[in-house]
Structures are given as structure tokens and as C-alpha cells.
Design an enzyme around this catalytic site. Structure first.
Site, PDB file in Angstrom:
ATOM      1  N   LYS A  76       0.855  -1.191   0.000  1.00 47.79           N
ATOM      2  CA  LYS A  76       0.000   0.000   0.000  1.00 47.79           C
ATOM      3  C   LYS A  76       0.889   1.238   0.000  1.00 47.79           C
ATOM      4  CE  LYS A  76      -3.892   2.085   2.561  1.00 47.79           C
ATOM      5  NZ  LYS A  76      -4.820   1.953   3.701  1.00 47.79           N
ATOM      6  N   SER A 151      -9.868   2.252   2.767  1.00 48.65           N
ATOM      7  CA  SER A 151      -8.934   2.945   1.921  1.00 48.65           C
ATOM      8  C   SER A 151      -7.925   2.047   1.201  1.00 48.65           C
ATOM      9  CB  SER A 151      -8.152   3.967   2.758  1.00 48.65           C
ATOM     10  OG  SER A 151      -7.342   3.318   3.715  1.00 48.65           O
ATOM     11  N   SER A 175     -10.270  -0.124   6.996  1.00 46.03           N
ATOM     12  CA  SER A 175      -9.662  -0.061   5.658  1.00 46.03           C
ATOM     13  C   SER A 175      -8.960  -1.311   5.158  1.00 46.03           C
ATOM     14  CB  SER A 175      -8.673   1.094   5.598  1.00 46.03           C
ATOM     15  OG  SER A 175      -9.370   2.285   5.376  1.00 46.03           O
TER      16      SER A 175
END
Ligand code: GLN
Length: 485
Positions: A76, A151, A175
Site C-alpha cells: 500500500k 482505503s 480499511s
């Protein structure tokens, strides 16, 4: 090849069925083919990835490989990785090349894993749909008109579309779990403090936690073995003995007591989600578990509490982005204050600005007692509810998200609707507990449904066992989006 588990890939690498360079190149080719439609990756650097793969092949040849040596993992874009562009989904960091590695990145590097690329995310991890990224929205591989969740939406889409073997995410209010649910993959948010936050760009420090996202529970266990561990550079990192999170995978589930919070099974959950979750619970009963009704009476306050505390912490954490030392600086300004103002006004997107304003407000003199302090008190009550609940059960289950993946743009104008996506996940962060999501079926429009598994503190090995046994009995986790394989 793209459906193999991490253990199968590790065995193939050791048996020289394939080299890490070949495997990495296969994934890079696949990304080149599918990423334009999905926008799951924001940064790729094939030279760097392949250099790591060559080093991994040398290590494999020497015979000192770990479980992850040579395996391509996506990261990420919230994790600082030395020499890599690290944007956190924001224009504010559009030019930030990290001079150092986050703890999580250095753990993967020491294990010999390959950094395959950086995945798209909501700006500064604020969002539930991956539509707030400066780099454009991510598309759900099951239906590209729908969101992947957020997210960690880029990561979830990359795993679901087999554009990496496994990947990392972070979870402040849901998330990891919510995008895992919406993309039909598995994801685990560990107990707060198990994975170091060093080098992970901070959103709400008392809630942020990194964790693995992958195609099944066994893969998550291997990933967590690499990610977890004490790090003195994070003052909230916990000093605990090293664990093997895969140690209990094969235990039978006879006698497992599953707590069902009545607040999670009330109005608000889509009927298609309810049906899939009920079917999963029936499967668990077949596996020898029993269910008990429990209550988390204060969990209904988790969204308002979170939307006081998380913005408060964010407003403080994001004050470092001022255009001075790194990141975006406005091209034209008259003096220092003007430079700060313009850089922040131009560098941050609207959701980030909204949270900075809310956070500054609730921390300001005169409102601190009414909002921030109250929210802290309720946070304690929410955590206490779980302590009570665990007197009656071993593990808690429920839906991960009230609905399956919604359409792109559907909730963009209504922040409160968007915030409600995390109604079942946020209490877990407020309490600091571990939580995971695994695929448990499909709802309306053939979109995946996630089952949430919430463990007691440090009970990750049991959660992974509970998930793995279900995955041995069902095949939801091995379904792949059409047209992708
Ligand atoms: N969707 C929640 C938010 O917008 C949670 C985000 C997260 O866990 N990083 O804050």
C-alpha cells in the site's frame, strides 16, 4: 500460477520449477495487461522489483530462503519504501521519494520478498471507496462500475485480480476489512501494537494498524509472521515473544463459541449480506461451533466517536505537511504564511480538508471537553463492551460491511452515507482488537460478501484457524472475477 498459495509458490521456488525473476516478470506482465482498467497500482518500478528478484534467486540457490523469499508482494502506498515514490494517495506527496524504509517494508526486504509496486489508496487513508485518491479511483475487478472499498482499495483490487501474490493494507476504521469484503478476498487487522507503525504515514495514530491482505487465511498467517514483531522506533509497538501465526491453522473447531452481537444483526444490514452471513454461521455449526447471543450496547456510538477522534488525530498528524521540507509547495506565494496556506489548500483534497477542520474544531478551547473528551470516554465504554462479551464467547462474528460494493460516485456527495460503510468495523479499532474479513458468498449483483471475525486481544492465531477451517470446507475464497484468469 496466479492462483497458487504462498506456500505453493515457496515450494515451486525451492524446487526450481520457476525462478523469482520469472515469477516477478509474470506478475509485471499481468499488471501491464490489467492495471489500466483497474488503477490498482500507482507506482511500478520493474528494475527495482527485478533486482530484488535476482537477489532472491541467489538466496534461494544458497539455501537460506525464508517462507517469503522470492514472492512478489504489493505494498500500500502509505508505507515509506526507500527510493520509491511514496504518495499516500495525495498530491501533497506527489514527488516524495522516501529516503528510508518503513518497518513493514524492511521486514519484507529482510525476508527476501519482492516489492512488486505501490498500490492506490484513498488520500491519507481517508475513505471507504478509494475515490478520494489524487491518482483516480480504483475499480472493483468483479464489476468495474463499482468501488473496491477503501482505503486499501488498490491492494484489495490487486489481490482479487491476481496482480500480486499477496499485499499489505492498513486499517484505522475498517480499511483492510471493508475493501477485503467488497473485493472477495481475506484481510486481517491485527491487535493494535502488533505491527510497527514506523514509516507508515500517520492518519490517526491511536487507531492505525497495518496488516496482511491475501487470498486465504493461510497466506495471511505467513504474511503476518513477517510483519509482526517489536520495533523500538514505534513507541506503541508491543514487546512480545515472536509467534508463529500459522501454528493453529489445522485445529478442529469443536466447542468454539461464536458470539453474535445483536446490534450487528439489526436494521441496516442488506438482506443479501444477511443471507450470506447466516449461511456462513450454519457452516460453522457444521464444523462443531456453537453460537451465543451477545450485546455490544455502545457500539452504536462508534461512528460518531470515531469521527471526533480520528479527525482530531489527523489534524495534528497532517500539520507536518507544510510545503517546507518535502512534498508539494505552491508555485506562487507572497510570504511564509501564504506559502503554508497555498501549499495546503492546493496539496490536500476535500475529504482531507474536511477532517482537518473537524479535528481542529473538536480540539479547540471550549469544544475539547464537549467533543474530544466525551468521545474518549465513550471509546473506553465501547472497549469495555468487548471485555464483557468475551466472558461468554471465544470469537465474535458478523457482517464486515452493511452492503456489497456500491457504484462509483454513488456516495461521493454524502459523507455520512460513506462513513456508515464502516459501521461494523470501527468499534474494533476503537477497542484495539484484531479483526478480519473473509469471503462468505455473493449478494445481489453477484458481488462478494465478507464475514467479519473479531478476536480477543492477541488472538490472531485462533482467528486464522477459524478462517482456515471455513476455507477448507468452502470455496468462496478461491473464486475469481470473470475474465481475469
Ligand atoms: N473509512 C474510514 C475513514 O474514512 C476508515 C479508513 C481507514 O481505516 N483508514 O476514515
Amino acid at each position: 500460477m496466479f492462483n497458487k498459495s504462498l506456500r505453493q509458490l515457496a515450494a515451486d521456488l525451492r524446487a526450481k520449477q520457476i525462478s523469482s525473476v520469472e515469477l516477478t516478470q509474470l506478475y509485471l506482465d499481468r499488471i501491464a495487461q490489467h492495471n489500466p482498467a483497474l488503477n490498482a497500482y500507482v507506482t511500478l518500478d520493474s528494475d527495482k522489483s527485478l533486482a530484488q528478484a535476482r537477489a532472491a534467486d541467489a538466496r534461494l540457490a544458497k539455501g537460506d530462503a525464508t517462507e517469503l523469499t522470492g514472492i512478489p508482494i504489493a505494498q500500500k502506498d502509505i508505507f515509506c519504501a526507500q527510493g520509491w515514490l511514496t504518495t499516500c494517495g495525495s498530491k501533497m506527496l506527489h514527488n516524495f521519494i522516501s529516503p528510508y524504509d518503513a518497518h513493514v517494508i524492511s521486514q519484507f526486504n529482510s525476508a527476501g520478498a519482492i516489492n512488486l509496486g505501490k498500490t492506490n489508496m484513498d488520500e491519507f487513508a481517508m475513505g471507504s471507496s478509494n475515490e478520494t485518491s489524487h491518482y483516480g479511483s480504483v475499480k472493483n475487478p468483479w464489476d468495474t462500475a463499482r468501488v473496491p472499498g477503501g482505503s486499501s482499495g488498490g491492494t484489495a483490487a490487486a489481490v482479487a485480480a491476481r496482480l500480486c501474490a499477496a499485499a499489505t493494507g492498513t486499517d484505522t476504521g475498517g480499511s483492510i476489512r471493508q475493501p477485503a469484503a467488497l473485493c472477495g478476498i481475506s484481510g486481517l487487522k491485527p491487535t493494535y501494537g502488533v505491527v510497527s507503525r514506523y514509516g507508515m504515514i500517520a492518519f490517526a495514530s491511536s487507531l492505525d494498524q497495518a496488516g496482511p491482505m491475501g487470498r486465504n487465511a493461510e497466506d495471511l498467517a505467513l504474511m503476518l509472521n513477517t510483519m509482526a514483531g517489536f520495533d523500538e522506533r514505534d513507541s506503541t509497538s508491543l514487546q512480545r515473544d515472536k509467534e508463529d501465526y500459522a501454528r493453529d491453522l489445522d485445529k478442529p473447531l469443536h466447542g468454539l463459541r461464536i458470539g453474535l452481537p445483536k446490534e450487528f444483526f439489526a436494521a441496516g444490514m442488506g438482506s443479501d449480506v444477511a443471507k450470506a452471513v447466516e449461511a456462513a454461521l450454519a457452516e460453522y455449526k457444521k464444523l462443531g461451533a456453537t453460537v451465543v447471543d451477545i450485546s455490544l450496547p455502545n457500539s452504536r456510538l462508534s461512528i460518531p466517536v470515531y469521527y471526533v477522534l480520528a479527525p482530531a488525530e489527523a489534524s495534528s498528524n497532517l500539520s507536518r505537511f507544510d510545503g517546507v521540507r518535502y512534498g508539494y509547495r505552491a508555485p506562487d506565494y507572497s510570504d511564509l504564511n501564504d506559502m503554508y496556506e497555498k501549499s495546503r489548500a492546493q496539496g490536500f483534497g476535500s475529504e482531507v480538508k474536511r477532517r482537518i477542520m473537524i479535528g481542529t474544531y473538536v480540539l479547540s478551547h471550549g469544544y475539547y471537553d464537549a467533543y474530544y473528551l466525551q468521545a474518549q470516554k465513550i471509546r473506553r465504554l465501547i472497549a469495555q463492551d468487548f471485555v464483557e462479551a468475551y466472558k461468554h464467547c471465544d470469537i465474535i462474528m458478523g457482517p464486515t460491511s452493511p452492503s456489497t460494493a456500491f457504484k462509483l460516485g454513488e456516495k461521493g456527495d454524502d459523507p455520512v452515507q460513506m462513513y456508515l460503510s464502516d459501521i461494523y468495523t470501527i468499534a474494533v479499532n476503537l477497542a484495539g482488537l484484531p479483526g478480519m474479513s473473509i469471503p462468505c458468498g455473493f449478494g445481489d449483483n453477484n458481488m462478494p460478501v465478507g464475514l467479519q471475525i473479531i478476536g480477543n486481544y492477541f488472538d490472531e492465531a485462533r482467528m486464522l484457524n477459524v478462517a482456515h477451517q471455513y476455507q477448507l470446507a468452502t470455496d468462496w475464497h478461491s473464486r475469481a472475477p470473470q475474465g481475469i484468469l
